[in-house]
Design a protein around this motif. Structure first.
Motif, PDB file in Angstrom:
ATOM      1  N   SER A  93       0.837  -1.191   0.000  1.00  0.00           N
ATOM      2  CA  SER A  93       0.000   0.000   0.000  1.00  0.00           C
ATOM      3  C   SER A  93       0.876   1.247   0.000  1.00  0.00           C
ATOM      4  CB  SER A  93      -0.894  -0.009   1.233  1.00  0.00           C
ATOM      5  OG  SER A  93      -1.649   1.185   1.311  1.00  0.00           O
ATOM      6  N   ARG A  94       0.386   2.270  -0.691  1.00  0.00           N
ATOM      7  CA  ARG A  94       1.093   3.550  -0.707  1.00  0.00           C
ATOM      8  C   ARG A  94       0.586   4.456   0.390  1.00  0.00           C
ATOM      9  NH1 ARG A  94       1.280   5.890  -6.704  1.00  0.00           N
ATOM     10  NH2 ARG A  94       1.469   7.755  -5.432  1.00  0.00           N
ATOM     11  N   GLY A  95       1.462   5.280   0.878  1.00  0.00           N
ATOM     12  CA  GLY A  95       1.083   6.177   1.961  1.00  0.00           C
ATOM     13  C   GLY A  95      -0.064   7.084   1.608  1.00  0.00           C
ATOM     14  N   ASP A  96      -0.153   7.498   0.358  1.00  0.00           N
ATOM     15  CA  ASP A  96      -1.217   8.433   0.005  1.00  0.00           C
ATOM     16  C   ASP A  96      -2.561   7.761  -0.125  1.00  0.00           C
ATOM     17  OD1 ASP A  96      -0.469   8.774  -3.563  1.00  0.00           O
ATOM     18  OD2 ASP A  96      -0.709   7.037  -2.289  1.00  0.00           O
ATOM     19  N   SER A  97      -2.583   6.436  -0.066  1.00  0.00           N
ATOM     20  CA  SER A  97      -3.864   5.742  -0.082  1.00  0.00           C
ATOM     21  C   SER A  97      -4.141   5.058   1.239  1.00  0.00           C
ATOM     22  CB  SER A  97      -3.905   4.715  -1.220  1.00  0.00           C
ATOM     23  OG  SER A  97      -2.900   3.751  -1.042  1.00  0.00           O
ATOM     24  N   SER A  98      -3.437   5.505   2.261  1.00  0.00           N
ATOM     25  CA  SER A  98      -3.580   4.821   3.546  1.00  0.00           C
ATOM     26  C   SER A  98      -4.965   4.995   4.123  1.00  0.00           C
ATOM     27  CB  SER A  98      -2.534   5.321   4.530  1.00  0.00           C
ATOM     28  OG  SER A  98      -2.752   6.703   4.808  1.00  0.00           O
ATOM     29  N   ASN A  99      -5.673   6.004   3.670  1.00  0.00           N
ATOM     30  CA  ASN A  99      -7.009   6.190   4.190  1.00  0.00           C
ATOM     31  C   ASN A  99      -8.061   5.412   3.422  1.00  0.00           C
ATOM     32  OD1 ASN A  99      -6.280   7.894   6.234  1.00  0.00           O
ATOM     33  ND2 ASN A  99      -6.389   9.709   4.953  1.00  0.00           N
ATOM     34  N   THR A 100      -7.680   4.765   2.354  1.00  0.00           N
ATOM     35  CA  THR A 100      -8.674   4.047   1.579  1.00  0.00           C
ATOM     36  C   THR A 100      -8.507   2.538   1.652  1.00  0.00           C
ATOM     37  OG1 THR A 100      -7.390   4.035  -0.462  1.00  0.00           O
ATOM     38  CG2 THR A 100      -8.793   5.946  -0.057  1.00  0.00           C
ATOM     39  N   GLY A 101      -7.345   2.064   2.025  1.00  0.00           N
ATOM     40  CA  GLY A 101      -7.123   0.625   2.069  1.00  0.00           C
ATOM     41  C   GLY A 101      -6.869   0.005   0.723  1.00  0.00           C
ATOM     42  N   LYS A 102      -6.542   0.806  -0.276  1.00  0.00           N
ATOM     43  CA  LYS A 102      -6.284   0.267  -1.608  1.00  0.00           C
ATOM     44  C   LYS A 102      -4.967  -0.501  -1.596  1.00  0.00           C
ATOM     45  CE  LYS A 102      -5.675   1.826  -6.369  1.00  0.00           C
ATOM     46  NZ  LYS A 102      -5.559   3.009  -7.235  1.00  0.00           N
ATOM     47  N   LEU A 103      -5.034  -1.759  -2.030  1.00  0.00           N
ATOM     48  CA  LEU A 103      -3.866  -2.630  -2.004  1.00  0.00           C
ATOM     49  C   LEU A 103      -3.468  -3.055  -3.413  1.00  0.00           C
ATOM     50  CD1 LEU A 103      -4.875  -5.001   0.942  1.00  0.00           C
ATOM     51  CD2 LEU A 103      -3.341  -3.037   1.036  1.00  0.00           C
ATOM     52  N   ILE A 104      -2.167  -3.250  -3.610  1.00  0.00           N
ATOM     53  CA  ILE A 104      -1.635  -3.832  -4.837  1.00  0.00           C
ATOM     54  C   ILE A 104      -1.117  -5.220  -4.482  1.00  0.00           C
ATOM     55  CG2 ILE A 104      -0.043  -3.564  -6.775  1.00  0.00           C
ATOM     56  CD1 ILE A 104      -2.052  -1.284  -6.490  1.00  0.00           C
ATOM     57  N   PHE A 105      -1.630  -6.236  -5.153  1.00  0.00           N
ATOM     58  CA  PHE A 105      -1.303  -7.620  -4.825  1.00  0.00           C
ATOM     59  C   PHE A 105      -0.292  -8.208  -5.799  1.00  0.00           C
ATOM     60  CE2 PHE A 105      -4.230  -8.999  -1.501  1.00  0.00           C
ATOM     61  CZ  PHE A 105      -5.168  -7.989  -1.505  1.00  0.00           C
ATOM     62  N   GLY A 106       0.484  -9.153  -5.306  1.00  0.00           N
ATOM     63  CA  GLY A 106       1.314  -9.977  -6.160  1.00  0.00           C
ATOM     64  C   GLY A 106       0.488 -11.099  -6.773  1.00  0.00           C
ATOM     65  N   GLN A 107       1.179 -11.940  -7.565  1.00  0.00           N
ATOM     66  CA  GLN A 107       0.473 -12.984  -8.313  1.00  0.00           C
ATOM     67  C   GLN A 107       0.088 -14.169  -7.443  1.00  0.00           C
ATOM     68  OE1 GLN A 107       3.536 -11.676  -8.939  1.00  0.00           O
ATOM     69  NE2 GLN A 107       4.049 -11.915 -11.110  1.00  0.00           N
ATOM     70  N   GLY A 108       0.720 -14.295  -6.302  1.00  0.00           N
ATOM     71  CA  GLY A 108       0.441 -15.410  -5.410  1.00  0.00           C
ATOM     72  C   GLY A 108       1.446 -16.537  -5.566  1.00  0.00           C
ATOM     73  N   THR A 109       1.706 -17.235  -4.463  1.00  0.00           N
ATOM     74  CA  THR A 109       2.543 -18.441  -4.458  1.00  0.00           C
ATOM     75  C   THR A 109       1.763 -19.549  -3.776  1.00  0.00           C
ATOM     76  OG1 THR A 109       4.638 -17.202  -4.339  1.00  0.00           O
ATOM     77  CG2 THR A 109       4.674 -19.498  -3.599  1.00  0.00           C
ATOM     78  N   THR A 110       1.651 -20.671  -4.451  1.00  0.00           N
ATOM     79  CA  THR A 110       0.956 -21.824  -3.875  1.00  0.00           C
ATOM     80  C   THR A 110       1.939 -22.648  -3.058  1.00  0.00           C
ATOM     81  OG1 THR A 110      -0.594 -21.903  -5.727  1.00  0.00           O
ATOM     82  CG2 THR A 110      -0.390 -23.886  -4.373  1.00  0.00           C
ATOM     83  N   LEU A 111       1.695 -22.727  -1.778  1.00  0.00           N
ATOM     84  CA  LEU A 111       2.540 -23.507  -0.875  1.00  0.00           C
ATOM     85  C   LEU A 111       1.902 -24.858  -0.607  1.00  0.00           C
ATOM     86  CD1 LEU A 111       4.897 -23.788   1.162  1.00  0.00           C
ATOM     87  CD2 LEU A 111       3.394 -22.744   2.877  1.00  0.00           C
ATOM     88  N   GLN A 112       2.696 -25.889  -0.770  1.00  0.00           N
ATOM     89  CA  GLN A 112       2.256 -27.230  -0.398  1.00  0.00           C
ATOM     90  C   GLN A 112       3.187 -27.750   0.676  1.00  0.00           C
ATOM     91  OE1 GLN A 112       2.742 -30.365  -3.325  1.00  0.00           O
ATOM     92  NE2 GLN A 112       1.053 -31.530  -2.475  1.00  0.00           N
ATOM     93  N   VAL A 113       2.628 -28.125   1.819  1.00  0.00           N
ATOM     94  CA  VAL A 113       3.411 -28.694   2.906  1.00  0.00           C
ATOM     95  C   VAL A 113       3.075 -30.177   2.979  1.00  0.00           C
ATOM     96  CG1 VAL A 113       3.955 -28.616   5.355  1.00  0.00           C
ATOM     97  CG2 VAL A 113       3.355 -26.503   4.141  1.00  0.00           C
ATOM     98  N   LYS A 114       4.082 -30.991   2.739  1.00  0.00           N
ATOM     99  CA  LYS A 114       3.866 -32.439   2.684  1.00  0.00           C
ATOM    100  C   LYS A 114       4.078 -33.068   4.053  1.00  0.00           C
ATOM    101  CE  LYS A 114       5.387 -32.746  -2.118  1.00  0.00           C
ATOM    102  NZ  LYS A 114       6.386 -33.328  -3.049  1.00  0.00           N
ATOM    103  N   PRO A 115       3.165 -33.954   4.450  1.00  0.00           N
ATOM    104  CA  PRO A 115       3.304 -34.617   5.766  1.00  0.00           C
ATOM    105  C   PRO A 115       4.551 -35.514   5.812  1.00  0.00           C
ATOM    106  CG  PRO A 115       1.103 -34.918   4.863  1.00  0.00           C
ATOM    107  CD  PRO A 115       1.951 -34.337   3.765  1.00  0.00           C
TER     108      PRO A 115
END
Lengths: 115, 115
Positions: A93-115
């Motif tokens: 988040s940028r400081g100038d949007s701190s009052n709005t909660g506007k977020l920029i997201f990454g693409q995501g990482t899928t985590l698999q934890v194997k037993p």
């Protein structure tokens, strides 16, 4: 133009070991960073955050590290558990949007934890 | 307990149809958001609203419009659905005036398939 990047689409680790998820950003105006966890068919849930005035924040098994000079942050999960298997999103988040909660997201990482 | 409700979880619509996605929150929050989630692209902001009858474009507003007639309800409208709008849509809400990660709440998502 992807301002927040998670370059690893997936990660697989053994239960009990450390999981390290990485995130890079390009916009130096970002001053607040968050990690969200998402299970299929559910909305994201907040995990942990860090302000740009810090370089580390810890909450139980989760620790986020911020390297401002490298514009890089990472999420460490120790020890990893099978229930941690999910998609993890980095967001900023940028400081100038701190009052709005506007977020920029990454693409995501899928985590698999194997037993 | 916090509640962000997306009324339609799974929808299948035909190309050219007008589609309404509804989001209702019970927390009296000022700011509401619509994101879409696509594999490899993460969450991208479509529109957001910081007050009744107020709206602002996000990063990918093309093909969408929104309506906020009441504080608790934020609707996403696909004027003429197309196959490239097949996606998971997520509503989020936050109280105005600054935030931390755990004050942003997401709904469970609406899976839209356009055929």
């Amino acid at each position: 133009d992807q301002q927040v990047k998670q370059n690893s689409p997936s990660l697989s680790v053994q239960e009990g070991r450390i999981s390290i998820l990485n995130c890079d950003y390009t916009n130096s105006m970002f001053d607040y960073f968050l990690w969200y966890k998402k299970y299929p068919a559910e909305g994201p849930t907040f995990l942990i955050s860090i302000s740009s005035i810090k370089d580390k924040n810890e909450d139980g098994r989760f620790t986020v590290f911020l390297n401002k000079s490298a514009k890089h942050l990472s999420l460490h999960i120790v020890p990893s558990q099978p229930g941690d298997s999910a998609v993890y999103f980095c967001a900023a988040s940028r400081g100038d949007s701190s009052n709005t909660g506007k977020l920029i997201f990454g693409q995501g990482t899928t985590l698999q934890v194997k037993p | 307990d916090v509640k962000v409700t997306q009324s339609s979880r799974y929808l299948v619509k035909r190309t050219g149809e007008k589609v309404f996605l509804e989001c209702v929150q019970d927390m009296d929050h000022e700011n509401m958001f619509w994101y879409r989630q696509d594999p490899g692209l993460g969450l991208r902001l479509i529109y957001f609203s910081y007050d009744v009858k107020m709206k602002e474009k996000g990063d990918i507003p093309e093909g969408y419009s929104v309506s906020r007639e009441k504080k608790e309800r934020f609707s996403l409208i696909l004027e003429s659905a197309s196959t490239n709008q097949t996606s998971m849509y997520l509503c989020a809400t936050i109280i105005g005036g600054g935030f931390s990660g755990n004050t942003i709440y997401f709904g469970e998502g609406s899976w839209l398939t356009v055929v």
